[in-house]
Design a protein around this motif. Structure first.
Motif, short mmCIF file in Angstrom:
data_model
loop_
_atom_site.label_atom_id
_atom_site.label_comp_id
_atom_site.label_asym_id
_atom_site.label_seq_id
_atom_site.Cartn_x
_atom_site.Cartn_y
_atom_site.Cartn_z
N LEU A 78 0.79 -1.22 0.00
CA LEU A 78 0.00 0.00 0.00
C LEU A 78 0.83 1.28 0.00
N PRO A 79 2.00 1.33 0.66
CA PRO A 79 2.77 2.59 0.63
C PRO A 79 3.21 3.01 -0.77
N VAL A 80 3.34 2.05 -1.69
CA VAL A 80 3.81 2.40 -3.04
C VAL A 80 2.74 2.18 -4.10
N ASN A 81 1.64 1.50 -3.73
CA ASN A 81 0.60 1.22 -4.72
C ASN A 81 -0.69 0.95 -3.99
N MET A 82 -1.67 1.83 -4.17
CA MET A 82 -2.94 1.62 -3.46
C MET A 82 -3.68 0.40 -4.00
N GLY A 83 -3.25 -0.10 -5.17
CA GLY A 83 -3.84 -1.33 -5.69
C GLY A 83 -3.55 -2.52 -4.81
N GLY A 84 -2.58 -2.36 -3.89
CA GLY A 84 -2.28 -3.45 -2.96
C GLY A 84 -3.45 -3.79 -2.07
N ALA A 85 -4.45 -2.89 -1.99
CA ALA A 85 -5.63 -3.16 -1.16
C ALA A 85 -6.43 -4.35 -1.70
N VAL A 86 -6.19 -4.72 -2.97
CA VAL A 86 -6.94 -5.84 -3.54
C VAL A 86 -6.66 -7.14 -2.78
N TYR A 87 -5.50 -7.22 -2.12
CA TYR A 87 -5.19 -8.43 -1.38
C TYR A 87 -6.10 -8.60 -0.16
N LEU A 88 -6.69 -7.47 0.31
CA LEU A 88 -7.69 -7.57 1.38
C LEU A 88 -8.96 -8.26 0.86
N VAL A 89 -9.28 -7.99 -0.41
CA VAL A 89 -10.41 -8.66 -1.05
C VAL A 89 -10.17 -10.16 -1.11
N PHE A 90 -8.93 -10.53 -1.45
CA PHE A 90 -8.61 -11.95 -1.55
C PHE A 90 -8.63 -12.62 -0.17
N ALA A 91 -8.25 -11.88 0.85
CA ALA A 91 -8.33 -12.45 2.20
C ALA A 91 -9.78 -12.80 2.53
N ALA A 92 -10.72 -11.90 2.16
CA ALA A 92 -12.13 -12.17 2.40
C ALA A 92 -12.60 -13.37 1.57
N ALA A 93 -12.15 -13.42 0.30
CA ALA A 93 -12.58 -14.53 -0.57
C ALA A 93 -12.07 -15.87 -0.05
N MET A 94 -10.81 -15.90 0.41
CA MET A 94 -10.26 -17.16 0.90
C MET A 94 -11.00 -17.65 2.13
N LEU A 95 -11.31 -16.73 3.03
CA LEU A 95 -12.05 -17.13 4.22
C LEU A 95 -13.45 -17.61 3.86
N GLY A 96 -14.04 -17.00 2.81
CA GLY A 96 -15.38 -17.39 2.40
C GLY A 96 -15.46 -18.82 1.88
N TRP A 97 -14.35 -19.35 1.39
CA TRP A 97 -14.36 -20.73 0.87
C TRP A 97 -14.33 -21.77 1.98
N LEU A 98 -14.08 -21.34 3.21
CA LEU A 98 -14.03 -22.29 4.32
C LEU A 98 -15.44 -22.65 4.78
N PRO A 99 -15.60 -23.79 5.43
CA PRO A 99 -16.92 -24.14 6.00
C PRO A 99 -17.36 -23.10 7.02
N GLY A 100 -18.67 -22.91 7.12
CA GLY A 100 -19.19 -21.89 8.03
C GLY A 100 -18.99 -22.25 9.49
N THR A 101 -18.01 -21.60 10.13
CA THR A 101 -17.77 -21.79 11.55
C THR A 101 -17.64 -20.42 12.22
N ARG A 102 -17.66 -20.41 13.53
CA ARG A 102 -17.47 -19.14 14.25
C ARG A 102 -16.12 -18.53 13.96
N LEU A 103 -15.09 -19.38 13.83
CA LEU A 103 -13.75 -18.86 13.54
C LEU A 103 -13.71 -18.20 12.18
N ARG A 104 -14.36 -18.82 11.18
CA ARG A 104 -14.41 -18.23 9.85
C ARG A 104 -15.14 -16.89 9.88
N ASN A 105 -16.29 -16.86 10.54
CA ASN A 105 -17.08 -15.63 10.60
C ASN A 105 -16.33 -14.54 11.36
N ALA A 106 -15.61 -14.92 12.42
CA ALA A 106 -14.83 -13.93 13.17
C ALA A 106 -13.71 -13.38 12.29
#
Length: 362
Positions: A78-106
């Motif tokens: 992010l300090p050199v490219n605000m496009g780096g924020a897209v990796y936050l989107v991928f973090a959400a997507a990866m967690l979404g592929w997990l089975p629905g548990t409290r840990l995943r939702n947290a």
């Protein structure tokens, strides 16, 4: 395309989400990277793709580590490219592929914190933060739906495999029952006639040759029946089976009485009852040591009842062998098989009952 290729390109798979990485390069439209920054960014992207594919193929706790790595990579870029924020989107997507548990939702809820840090610490424009947040929610929601569909597809495929296995097992059991019902009776008769031919060989050669000729005829008939049983084409007539059983019993020296009206029976019922006649006659020949036997078919208001009795030593019971297979065959036609002692606790009576209603030729 092959089924494997189509499966990999399915929207239910996580791999197509990698196209979102294109948003990373939008930042370079505003601030051109140095060659070193570009090389490091591309190397980091390659490592991320490898971790993304590896962890989502595993689908276990390593996904949490990969999501944490995506957040860390986002902060590093992010300090050199605000496009780096897209990796936050991928973090959400990866967690979404997990089975629905409290840990995943947290974990999904905690992603609001790095997004807020990006706005405060790295001066990410508010409009960009809103866009990243919306993309993150869409990516997580799409991943959850894709994971659910994958689970449903896997369950459906498992059901299909289980149904195919059950059908194969049912066919195997059908062939085993048919072969037992056919060959048990036939081989018993062959053994009796072979013993008789051996005893008559010197005393009455002509009659011995006659018995051997009958053995040949019975063997050819048994071979044809086995072929029909294996291919599932055989429909056994009740009257023919009863006539054959009477001939074999009388040939063994028993007095046999019959009272049989098999006209109008559905093919499936006639076949099942024919099997009962053959199995009962086989058991009489093998075990009963009887002098008399009877075969009778009566019709009632509720269906038909077949009785095969003898005056032998009794003791027959339904087990895992031929009678057990016949009981299962009748049960499939909504009928029942009963084995009980004869009158005065002498001999044995095999009773097969089938209903009139609901009888089919299936």
């Amino acid at each position: 395309m092959t089924n494997r290729t189509l499966a990999l390109l399915s929207p239910n798979r996580p791999w197509l989400h990698l196209v979102y990485l294109g948003f990373f390069f939008f930042g370079w439209l505003y601030t051109a990277p140095t060659p070193t920054q570009a090389a490091l960014s591309l190397a980091a992207m390659a490592l991320f793709i490898a971790a993304y594919v590896f962890t989502l193929r595993r689908g276990d706790w390593t996904v949490y580590l990969a999501a944490l790595g995506a957040v860390t990579l986002s902060f590093a870029l992010l300090p050199v490219n605000m496009g780096g924020a897209v990796y936050l989107v991928f973090a959400a997507a990866m967690l979404g592929w997990l089975p629905g548990t409290r840990l995943r939702n947290a974990g999904l809820g905690l992603l609001v914190l790095p997004l807020a840090i990006a706005v405060w610490q790295f001066a990410l424009p508010l409009y960009a933060a809103i866009a990243v947040g919306l993309l993150g929610m869409l990516a997580a929601g799409g991943a959850m739906m894709g994971a659910r569909r994958q689970s449903q597809d896997a369950t459906a495929q498992e059901r299909q495999v289980r149904a195919a296995a059950n059908a194969a097992e049912a066919e195997r059991q059908r062939i085993a029952r048919d072969l037992h019902d056919l060959l048990g009776h036939t081989l018993s008769v062959v053994a009796l006639k072979a013993d008789l031919a051996t005893r008559l060989f010197d005393a009455d050669p002509d009659r011995a040759r006659g018995e051997l000729a009958e053995i040949q005829s019975i063997s050819r008939q048994a071979l044809a029946e086995v072929r029909e049983a294996v291919t599932g084409l055989r429909e056994r007539g009740l009257a023919a089976a009863a006539d054959e059983a009477c001939q074999r019993l009388r040939a063994a020296g028993l007095k046999v009485s019959t009272d049989l009206d098999a006209e109008g029976l559905p093919a499936a019922q006639a076949t099942a009852l024919a099997m009962v006649v053959r199995e009962a006659a086989t058991n009489i020949l093998r075990h009963a040591e009887a002098g008399q036997a009877s075969i009778a078919l009566t019709r009632t208001d509720h269906g038909v009842e077949l009785r095969i009795g003898d005056d032998g030593r009794g003791g027959a019971r339904i087990g895992a062998g031929g009678l057990g297979g016949l009981a299962a065959r009748l049960l499939a036609l909504s009928g029942e098989l009963i084995v009980q002692d004869g009158p005065g606790a002498r001999g044995c009576v095999v009773i097969a009952r089938l209903p009139t209603r609901g009888a089919t030729d299936a």
